[in-house]
Design a protein around this motif. Structure first.
Motif, short mmCIF file in Angstrom:
data_model
loop_
_atom_site.label_atom_id
_atom_site.label_comp_id
_atom_site.label_asym_id
_atom_site.label_seq_id
_atom_site.Cartn_x
_atom_site.Cartn_y
_atom_site.Cartn_z
N ASN A 1 0.87 -1.18 0.00
CA ASN A 1 0.00 0.00 0.00
C ASN A 1 0.89 1.22 0.00
OD1 ASN A 1 -1.55 2.25 0.72
ND2 ASN A 1 -2.95 1.04 1.97
N PRO A 2 1.08 1.84 -1.17
CA PRO A 2 2.14 2.85 -1.31
C PRO A 2 1.77 4.21 -0.69
CG PRO A 2 1.47 1.89 -3.43
CD PRO A 2 0.42 1.53 -2.44
N PHE A 3 1.39 4.23 0.59
CA PHE A 3 1.05 5.52 1.21
C PHE A 3 2.17 6.03 2.11
CE2 PHE A 3 0.33 5.07 5.74
CZ PHE A 3 0.41 3.71 5.88
N ALA A 4 2.98 5.14 2.63
CA ALA A 4 4.00 5.54 3.60
C ALA A 4 5.33 5.84 2.89
CB ALA A 4 4.21 4.45 4.64
N THR A 5 6.30 6.30 3.64
CA THR A 5 7.65 6.48 3.12
C THR A 5 8.55 5.45 3.78
OG1 THR A 5 7.30 8.85 2.82
CG2 THR A 5 9.57 8.11 2.92
N GLY A 6 9.41 4.81 3.01
CA GLY A 6 10.32 3.82 3.56
C GLY A 6 11.61 4.45 4.03
N ILE A 7 12.11 4.01 5.16
CA ILE A 7 13.38 4.51 5.70
C ILE A 7 14.27 3.32 6.00
CG2 ILE A 7 14.46 5.70 7.63
CD1 ILE A 7 12.16 7.36 8.02
N ILE B 1 6.89 0.20 -10.99
CA ILE B 1 7.34 1.29 -11.86
C ILE B 1 7.13 2.62 -11.16
CG2 ILE B 1 6.92 2.46 -14.06
CD1 ILE B 1 6.25 -0.26 -15.25
N GLY B 2 8.22 3.36 -10.98
CA GLY B 2 8.10 4.71 -10.45
C GLY B 2 8.51 4.91 -9.00
N VAL B 3 9.30 3.98 -8.44
CA VAL B 3 9.81 4.17 -7.07
C VAL B 3 10.90 5.24 -7.08
CG1 VAL B 3 10.99 3.06 -5.13
CG2 VAL B 3 9.37 1.75 -6.52
N LYS B 4 10.88 6.15 -6.10
CA LYS B 4 11.92 7.18 -6.01
C LYS B 4 12.81 6.86 -4.82
CE LYS B 4 10.56 11.51 -7.03
NZ LYS B 4 10.02 12.83 -6.67
N GLY C 1 24.43 5.33 5.86
CA GLY C 1 23.48 6.02 4.99
C GLY C 1 22.05 5.79 5.43
N LEU C 2 21.20 6.72 5.03
CA LEU C 2 19.76 6.56 5.24
C LEU C 2 19.14 6.47 3.85
CD1 LEU C 2 17.64 6.70 7.63
CD2 LEU C 2 17.15 8.99 6.79
N THR C 3 18.53 5.33 3.54
CA THR C 3 17.90 5.16 2.23
C THR C 3 16.42 5.49 2.34
OG1 THR C 3 19.48 3.41 1.69
CG2 THR C 3 17.49 3.53 0.35
N ILE C 4 16.01 6.54 1.64
CA ILE C 4 14.59 6.91 1.62
C ILE C 4 13.96 6.26 0.40
CG2 ILE C 4 12.96 8.82 1.40
CD1 ILE C 4 14.37 9.28 3.93
N VAL C 5 12.88 5.51 0.61
CA VAL C 5 12.15 4.91 -0.51
C VAL C 5 10.78 5.57 -0.57
CG1 VAL C 5 11.30 2.77 -1.54
CG2 VAL C 5 13.35 2.73 -0.10
N ASP C 6 10.57 6.36 -1.61
CA ASP C 6 9.33 7.13 -1.76
C ASP C 6 8.46 6.46 -2.82
OD1 ASP C 6 7.33 8.90 -2.35
OD2 ASP C 6 8.64 10.56 -2.94
N PRO C 7 7.37 5.81 -2.40
CA PRO C 7 6.54 5.08 -3.37
C PRO C 7 5.37 5.92 -3.89
CG PRO C 7 5.82 4.54 -1.17
CD PRO C 7 6.88 5.63 -1.03
N SER C 8 5.36 7.22 -3.58
CA SER C 8 4.15 8.01 -3.84
C SER C 8 3.88 8.18 -5.33
CB SER C 8 4.23 9.37 -3.16
OG SER C 8 5.28 10.14 -3.71
N GLU C 9 4.89 7.98 -6.15
CA GLU C 9 4.66 8.14 -7.60
C GLU C 9 4.66 6.81 -8.35
OE1 GLU C 9 7.29 11.21 -9.09
OE2 GLU C 9 6.86 12.43 -7.32
N ILE C 10 4.47 5.72 -7.61
CA ILE C 10 4.38 4.41 -8.29
C ILE C 10 3.18 4.42 -9.23
CG2 ILE C 10 3.77 1.97 -7.93
CD1 ILE C 10 5.55 1.87 -5.55
#
Lengths: 276, 276
Positions: free
Chosen positions: A195-201, A250-253, A224-233
């Motif tokens: 459910n691509p609503f959250a941000t991954g850290i 398709i579209g993970v930032k 490092g801190l890896t931010i996975v932003d799924p909001s534009e999937i």
């Protein structure tokens, strides 16, 4: 289990997931920063060693706090759900200005503390300004949606991450820890793809995400801190994939942030060190 | 993803998980009650067939609404995340007084709608009074913590239930559907055992839990509603159990409720039909 409501005129405390790697963390600026936020020499630090089964887990962190000048340090003996209703333990918890949860097994935290008076105290405390840090299992537990169990690897696969409800201090992020060291990008992407609503850290060892009351993250530590932003999937094959099969996305930032960099969870924007 | 905040002077809409069994549901009082709540002949009903891959899924429910006297019925064509940003679709969603989500696959709902403007509209709508029902996959999706994948059987086992974030209309309950028919007590207990803060609701086919704005549940339909209350669990072996192994749990409370019975999620008390 959504975050407790912050009373008027107060500010939520910082939420501080740390990626594990205890030996390195002990001499790093992470715990120092936690102590400063919590009142420096006047801090009332509480340590929750519940995730671990090593008797020494809490003591090691207490020693670091002592070196940093803190005199008021309590290691809470929380092993059972009954302990979480013990008035003496709850009193110490209610008096804390800063809390540290050790590593171990996040399901030990969730099964022991979840739904008890201790959980309520931690949630209400953070809402009115108590800073809550956790390393490794303790880091996973701060989230509403916690990665409980998972597999290593870079490619997301259906079922690769099993979620469970955590302490729920924030529902904006899903944390994964020992991130680079245990090759966990795949399982974090899997958790987000449900459910691509959250941000991954993804938090590396000896690294911390200091999540401020304004939901802006500051990075501390050597990794490092890896931010996975799924909001534009735009597309995900998760729903139509078999268990264990790779998931198309398709579209993970992605952002890789280092000490001093910041990330605003509200605007989903990253800021390199020194920028406004 | 915690529930949206209800504006002052308004009441949250009803949240209505239905246990599946479409043929039976069509002639049962469940949809009739949904239509009455939503305004009767003046209701503006919206159907979301996204969970299903059958073209007829939405139309069958639309036919029932028509028989019940509703004239304003929209079946929303939501297949992709881009559809969830389409102004025409959002306008229809914003105008609804009642929403019905069909069965199918709850991960199709979560991966398509999660984090989009359509999700925001549904959440804000429910907070200000729109009634939202879902059957089968649609029932699972209403929760904050949604059972996404799982196995059958009566004994809880570690990993038996995989959770994912759902639409998040309520975080007080975890719903499981086709409950008696598919032997799902084990997986619901597993889901609750990860963190015993929520209440489990196992909904049989042709049965619905009408969760009121006051978080009191009323049972409708021909089957049973199994309430699993983990709040008094004293011991759980979940954290120390291997994947796939049975989980020991001491202190789970169970209620089997039938049509007309009620359950108060605030006090965790059950009331047989006719009692105060």
């Amino acid at each position: 289990m959504s975050p407790a409501q912050t009373p008027k005129n107060l500010q939520r405390g910082w939420i501080i997931p740390i990626g594990g790697g205890d030996r390195k963390v002990r001499s790093s600026p992470i715990l120092q920063r936690l102590v400063e936020l919590s009142g420096g020499a006047d801090a009332r630090m509480v340590i929750i060693p519940t995730a671990s089964q090593l008797e020494t887990a809490g003591q090691r962190t207490a020693d670091v706090f002592k070196e940093l000048g803190v005199t008021n340090i309590e290691i809470l003996d929380i092993e059972t759900r009954a302990d979480c209703e013990n008035p003496e333990i709850l009193e110490k918890l209610d008096a804390a200005t800063g809390v540290f949860m050790t590593g171990g097994n996040q399901l030990r935290l969730a099964t022991t503390i979840g739904g008890t008076s201790a959980a309520k105290s931690l949630r209400a405390g953070n809402a009115r300004g108590v800073h809550i840090a956790g390393t490794s299992a303790g880091a996973a537990f701060v989230c509403e949606h916690m990665i409980a169990i998972g597999k290593s690897g870079g490619t997301p696969k259906r079922g690769m991450a099993s979620l469970a409800p955590g302490l729920g201090l924030t529902n904006r992020v899903i944390v994964d820890q020992h991130f680079r060291e245990r090759d966990r990008l795949g399982r974090l992407m899997t958790a987000l793809a449900y459910n691509p609503f959250a941000t991954g850290i993804g938090v590396d060892e000896d690294t911390a995400a200091f999540i401020g009351p304004d939901d802006v993250i500051e990075v501390f530590g050597s990794g490092g801190l890896t931010i996975v932003d799924p909001s534009e999937i735009e597309f995900s094959s998760m729903a139509d994939t078999n268990m264990g099969a790779p998931v198309g996305l398709i579209g993970v930032k992605l952002h890789i942030l280092l000490a001093g960099d910041r990330y605003d969870l509200n605007t989903r924007k990253a800021f390199p060190i020194g920028s406004e």
